[in-house]
Design a protein around this motif. Structure first.
Motif, PDB file in Angstrom:
ATOM      1  N   ASP A 296       0.952  -1.540   0.305  1.00 55.11           N
ATOM      2  CA  ASP A 296       0.090   0.269   0.072  1.00 55.11           C
ATOM      3  C   ASP A 296       1.102   0.833  -0.195  1.00 55.11           C
ATOM      4  N   SER A 297       0.804   2.205  -0.872  1.00 52.16           N
ATOM      5  CA  SER A 297       1.712   3.284  -1.351  1.00 52.16           C
ATOM      6  C   SER A 297       1.078   4.244  -0.103  1.00 52.16           C
ATOM      7  N   ASN A 298       0.307   3.965   0.270  1.00 48.15           N
ATOM      8  CA  ASN A 298      -0.274   5.483   1.604  1.00 48.15           C
ATOM      9  C   ASN A 298      -0.216   4.421   3.346  1.00 48.15           C
ATOM     10  N   GLY A 299       0.551   3.072   3.418  1.00 46.69           N
ATOM     11  CA  GLY A 299       1.016   2.203   4.460  1.00 46.69           C
ATOM     12  C   GLY A 299       1.940   3.234   4.636  1.00 46.69           C
ATOM     13  N   PRO A 300       2.480   2.223   6.073  1.00 47.49           N
ATOM     14  CA  PRO A 300       3.738   3.157   6.452  1.00 47.49           C
ATOM     15  C   PRO A 300       5.112   2.324   6.187  1.00 47.49           C
ATOM     16  N   GLU A 301       5.683   3.376   5.301  1.00 46.91           N
ATOM     17  CA  GLU A 301       7.415   3.277   5.171  1.00 46.91           C
ATOM     18  C   GLU A 301       8.039   2.310   5.600  1.00 46.91           C
ATOM     19  N   SER A 302       8.678   1.199   4.448  1.00 48.00           N
ATOM     20  CA  SER A 302       9.344   0.147   5.149  1.00 48.00           C
ATOM     21  C   SER A 302       9.880  -0.420   3.855  1.00 48.00           C
ATOM     22  N   LEU A 303      11.182  -0.428   3.735  1.00 51.08           N
ATOM     23  CA  LEU A 303      11.925  -0.512   2.808  1.00 51.08           C
ATOM     24  C   LEU A 303      12.958  -2.222   2.976  1.00 51.08           C
ATOM     25  N   PHE A 304      13.192  -3.583   1.635  1.00 55.35           N
ATOM     26  CA  PHE A 304      13.258  -4.406   2.568  1.00 55.35           C
ATOM     27  C   PHE A 304      14.998  -4.868   1.143  1.00 55.35           C
ATOM     28  N   PHE A 305      15.876  -4.855   1.674  1.00 59.23           N
ATOM     29  CA  PHE A 305      16.893  -4.799   0.845  1.00 59.23           C
ATOM     30  C   PHE A 305      17.863  -5.742   0.468  1.00 59.23           C
ATOM     31  N   PHE A 306      17.050  -6.173  -0.820  1.00 56.78           N
ATOM     32  CA  PHE A 306      17.936  -7.973  -0.668  1.00 56.78           C
ATOM     33  C   PHE A 306      18.945  -8.196  -1.533  1.00 56.78           C
ATOM     34  N   LYS A 307      19.918  -6.919  -1.741  1.00 58.49           N
ATOM     35  CA  LYS A 307      20.723  -7.643  -2.618  1.00 58.49           C
ATOM     36  C   LYS A 307      21.793  -5.827  -2.410  1.00 58.49           C
ATOM     37  N   THR A 308      23.049  -6.976  -2.464  1.00 54.66           N
ATOM     38  CA  THR A 308      23.849  -5.284  -2.447  1.00 54.66           C
ATOM     39  C   THR A 308      25.029  -5.585  -3.306  1.00 54.66           C
ATOM     40  N   GLY A 309      26.059  -4.289  -3.182  1.00 56.57           N
ATOM     41  CA  GLY A 309      26.803  -4.519  -5.043  1.00 56.57           C
ATOM     42  C   GLY A 309      27.747  -3.705  -4.626  1.00 56.57           C
ATOM     43  N   MET A 310      28.882  -4.337  -4.959  1.00 51.90           N
ATOM     44  CA  MET A 310      30.503  -4.487  -4.545  1.00 51.90           C
ATOM     45  C   MET A 310      31.065  -3.307  -6.135  1.00 51.90           C
ATOM     46  N   GLU A 311      30.608  -2.209  -6.593  1.00 51.97           N
ATOM     47  CA  GLU A 311      30.903  -1.386  -7.362  1.00 51.97           C
ATOM     48  C   GLU A 311      32.798  -0.824  -7.706  1.00 51.97           C
ATOM     49  N   PRO A 312      33.111  -1.065  -8.182  1.00 51.71           N
ATOM     50  CA  PRO A 312      34.440   0.245  -8.659  1.00 51.71           C
ATOM     51  C   PRO A 312      34.207   1.721  -8.555  1.00 51.71           C
ATOM     52  N   HIS A 313      34.741   2.202  -7.298  1.00 44.73           N
ATOM     53  CA  HIS A 313      34.914   4.363  -7.126  1.00 44.73           C
ATOM     54  C   HIS A 313      33.429   4.599  -7.181  1.00 44.73           C
ATOM     55  N   ILE A 314      32.220   3.173  -6.117  1.00 44.26           N
ATOM     56  CA  ILE A 314      31.257   3.605  -5.662  1.00 44.26           C
ATOM     57  C   ILE A 314      31.486   2.836  -4.515  1.00 44.26           C
ATOM     58  N   LYS A 421      32.939  -9.124   2.495  1.00 45.88           N
ATOM     59  CA  LYS A 421      32.008  -8.984   1.790  1.00 45.88           C
ATOM     60  C   LYS A 421      31.507  -9.478   1.038  1.00 45.88           C
ATOM     61  N   MET A 422      32.073  -9.958   0.389  1.00 45.36           N
ATOM     62  CA  MET A 422      30.986 -11.129  -0.843  1.00 45.36           C
ATOM     63  C   MET A 422      30.210 -11.066  -0.995  1.00 45.36           C
ATOM     64  N   ARG A 423      30.344 -12.249   0.515  1.00 46.32           N
ATOM     65  CA  ARG A 423      28.645 -12.468   1.026  1.00 46.32           C
ATOM     66  C   ARG A 423      27.653 -11.764   0.819  1.00 46.32           C
ATOM     67  N   GLN A 424      27.935 -10.679   1.221  1.00 47.58           N
ATOM     68  CA  GLN A 424      26.660  -9.623   1.427  1.00 47.58           C
ATOM     69  C   GLN A 424      26.915  -9.338   0.076  1.00 47.58           C
TER      70      GLN A 424
END
Length: 720
Positions: A296-314, A421-424
């Motif tokens: 629900d876009s009007n519901g309580p704000e909640s984000l689930f982080f499902f993936k992490t990428g490791m990128e050069p320079h970032i 780090k790779m396990r992330q």
């Protein structure tokens, strides 16, 4: 990119066997949507999805890659998943955060073991499935055989929406039995010419159209009623019936493409935009407290982080799904897992390594952000006063493992940082710093999985590392009652050391009563239990410690030291140095000195008395036993069974599976599984797969026990 409402968002996972063309399809999708001007190729190492060096080195997808496009007023969030079973974690991740699976089938080979494994993953998660037959331009593609194999393997819920007029190098046209039109492409693909179905194909097209209409109507009572009355449905009604059937997994539409030539891709995207279930139409996800969270876009704000990428320079790029509410740049959020505060900077929509800033993302959408302070894969971020935490992604058990160490010992800490780090990036890696085995052990999904990690360590992190055979976590126990005593006495001027401990050891079983009397050599030893301590050992099993000392032979203040001495030997068993378990220790007598007795003396006396008694109590070595399930084509069953029996496995049963496969169940010692994934692949030409999970500990055969004891004695001699 404009803001899309929940009703206009479609989340789709591209899964299937290695070589079925998922990355090539993702490239064609981006091209059709105008995100890229030229389609790259896997061979050319220039695709949007496979942009990491290790992927270009091996020519396989290693990570799930997000490709977000706008098409016909919809936002389509595709996740291109690795096809090799070693990287199944990417597909599991994607299926958990999307609402539709598109399973690609290689038109040359039909359903493969990877196809079946992909389908099983959708079954476990209850995800809708569309089958997509790809590579129709290959010379040895036979669509009729492929579609029959799909039905034989996955059942009559598989319903054709399209079929090719002809396959092979001349492929350029499809019959679409939903549109009831023929679609023909020029040699370079792109937009098709749409024309009436020729008379030569009309009977077949009408037959398949009727089957599609009936399958769609069966998912809705109103549609079924209309179908009975009029014997037809409109295109929109067919789409509505298919969408409802997708949600309940009562229909699996079959589409066709040649993604390498961009033929059929635009039509597939149109269908997906119209028919894929909306995020809020799918079953609600529950948080860790069992509360269902509405999309629900009007519901309580909640984000689930499902993936992490490791990128050069970032550095870290954090990918999330908006589980509820609407997220904006600058939002202040709290990490429900770690308790830390986070402020989101920019939020992005992305395709591969390219990110486009957006002003907001609504519930059901997928995005990414950068430069978070303390967010890891699997974390939940919430708005103020929102109490939601998610933990719904469950990864498969490991299938392959090795000990790893840095070539230069000074790089060990750097090695651990890099591995974690790779396990992330890939949570199916499990890192174990084993105090027991004195090794760092990496668990993964296969030999190639671990080889990829080593390549990245050496080429990206500049750390030279080697793999070794990992040791087995054996256990020690006893099988009969024994008695021993030990006096520790040391005099070296001034205060000395003195402690004497008499104890009895016996095997412990759950619920056994406290002892009353023991007999040794015709002599009775009556027990008078003063205190009882029961410990659940962190490595499994129990230690029960009873104090039955009478007459003040040992002060009560020395009992913790005696227990500590016992525990030290439990942590390094007398036979092989392995952990001991399931032992009851009764301290019944001893002696002390008014001046020289102290905690150290009684700890050492207890440790040595325990060792003596243990060796006389019918000591046995236990080994870990695993439950094994092997999915194997019936033709290879004999070879696989013979191999397992040579590995000391006990066959527990067999079940028939669709597509001519058998599921073989067995119990097998962990020692025999170290390289099983390699052996199974060699035996079956890569057509079999397996899962394993810990079962229990059992006695090792006597010859193996003797070999382990001799090995341990040799190691102790080397240390001396």
């Amino acid at each position: 990119m404009k803001v899309y409402k929940t009703k206009d968002i479609r989340n789709i996972a591209l899964i299937g066997s290695a070589g079925s063309g998922k990355t090539t399809l993702a490239e064609a999708i981006l091209f059709e949507a105008g995100k890229i001007k030229r389609r790259g190729t896997v061979e050319g190492k220039n695709t949007v999805s496979d942009y990491f060096p290790v992927e270009q080195e091996y020519g396989y997808s290693v990570f799930p890659t997000i490709a977000q496009v706008e098409f016909n007023g919809r936002k389509l969030n595709f996740i291109d998943c690795p096809g090799k079973e070693d990287f199944v974690g990417g597909a599991i991740t994607a299926l958990n955060v999307t609402d539709q699976a598109v399973i690609l089938v290689n038109g040359q080979y039909g359903p493969e073991v990877g196809t079946m494994n992909s389908f099983r993953n959708t079954e476990k998660l209850g995800k809708p499935v569309i089958f997509l037959v790809n590579q129709l331009d290959r010379e040895n593609c036979d669509f009729e055989t492929v579609i029959n194999n799909i039905r034989d393997t996955f059942g009559n819920k598989c319903v054709e929406v399209q079929y090719p007029v002809a396959t092979g190098v001349g492929f350029n046209s499809l019959i679409d039995v939903l549109l009831m039109k023929k679609l023909t492409w020029k040699a370079d693909g792109g937009a098709p010419t749409i024309e009436d179905i020729p008379a030569s194909e009309m009977d077949k097209a009408e037959e398949l159209h009727a089957a599609l209409v009936e399958a769609a109507a069966s998912n809705d009572d109103a549609l079924m009623e209309k179908y009975f009355e009029e014997e037809s449905l409109t295109q929109d009604e067919i789409r509505e019936g298919i969408r409802k059937g997708l949600i309940t997994r009562s229909i699996f539409p079959v589409f066709c493409v040649c993604s390498g030539k961009d033929m059929g891709v635009g039509r597939l995207m149109e269908f997906l935009g119209n028919v894929v279930p909306l995020p809020d139409e799918m079953p609600k996800v529950s948080d860790v407290n069992g509360n269902e969270i509405a999309v629900d876009s009007n519901g309580p704000e909640s984000l689930f982080f499902f993936k992490t990428g490791m990128e050069p320079h970032i550095g870290e790029v954090s990918y999330f799904k908006v589980m509820s509410g609407t997220v904006h740049p600058g939002d202040d959020l709290t990490n429900a897992d770690r308790g830390s505060k986070e402020r989101l900077g920019q939020i992005f929509s992305c395709y591969g390594a390219t990110r486009e800033a957006v002003d907001e993302l609504q519930a059901g959408d997928i995005g990414c952000t950068v430069k978070l302070k303390d967010v890891k894969t699997g974390n939940t971020l919430n708005a103020k006063d929102v109490d939601i935490r998610f933990d719904f992604i469950k990864y498969p058990n490991s299938k392959f493992w090795r000990a790893i160490k840095a070539v230069n010992e000074s790089d060990t800490e750097k090695l651990m940082v890099a591995i974690n780090k790779m396990r992330q990036e890939d949570p199916t890696y499990v890192v174990e710093q084993s105090k027991e085995l004195k090794q760092i052990i990496i668990h993964g999904q296969g030999e190639f999985h671990l080889r990829t990690l080593k390549w990245r360590l050496e080429n990206n992190e500049k750390i030279n590392a080697i793999y070794e055979e990992s040791k087995i976590p054996y256990r020690e126990t006893i099988t009969k009652v024994s008695r021993a005593d030990y006096r520790h006495k040391k005099q070296s001027g001034g205060a000395g050391q003195f402690g004497e401990v008499h104890l009895i050891l016996e095997p412990y079983t759950e619920g056994m009563p406290d002892p009353v009397v023991y007999k040794f050599g015709g002599q009775e030893f009556k027990m008078n239990i003063k205190s009882r301590e029961e410990r659940d050992l962190e490595w499994g099993g129990k230690l029960v410690f009873l104090n039955s000392v009478v007459g003040g032979a040992i002060d009560l203040r020395f009992m913790p030291a005696i227990l500590k001495g016992v525990m030290e030997r439990m942590e390094s068993g007398p036979l092989t140095g392995s952990y001991a378990r399931d032992v009851r220790v009764i301290v019944y007598d001893g002696k002390m000195h008014p001046v020289d007795s102290n905690e150290l003396s009684f700890m050492l006396a207890a440790r040595n008395a325990f060792s003596k008694a243990f060796k006389e109590a019918g000591p046995k070595v236990l080994e870990p036993i695993y439950d094994l399930e092997v999915l194997v084509p019936a033709d290879y069953m004999g070879d696989v069974m013979g191999d397992l029996q040579g590995r000391r496995a006990i066959i527990m049963g067999m079940d028939s599976e669709p597509g001519g496969y058998q599921k073989l169940k067995a119990k097998i010692p962990l020692k025999e599984m170290a390289s099983y994934s390699i052996a199974l692949s060699s035996l079956t030409g890569g057509s079999a797969s397996f899962d394993m999970s810990f079962s229990n500990y059992e006695l090792v055969p006597n010859d193996i026990q003797q070999a382990l004891i001799k090995q341990h004695e040799a190691e102790l001699a080397e240390e001396d």
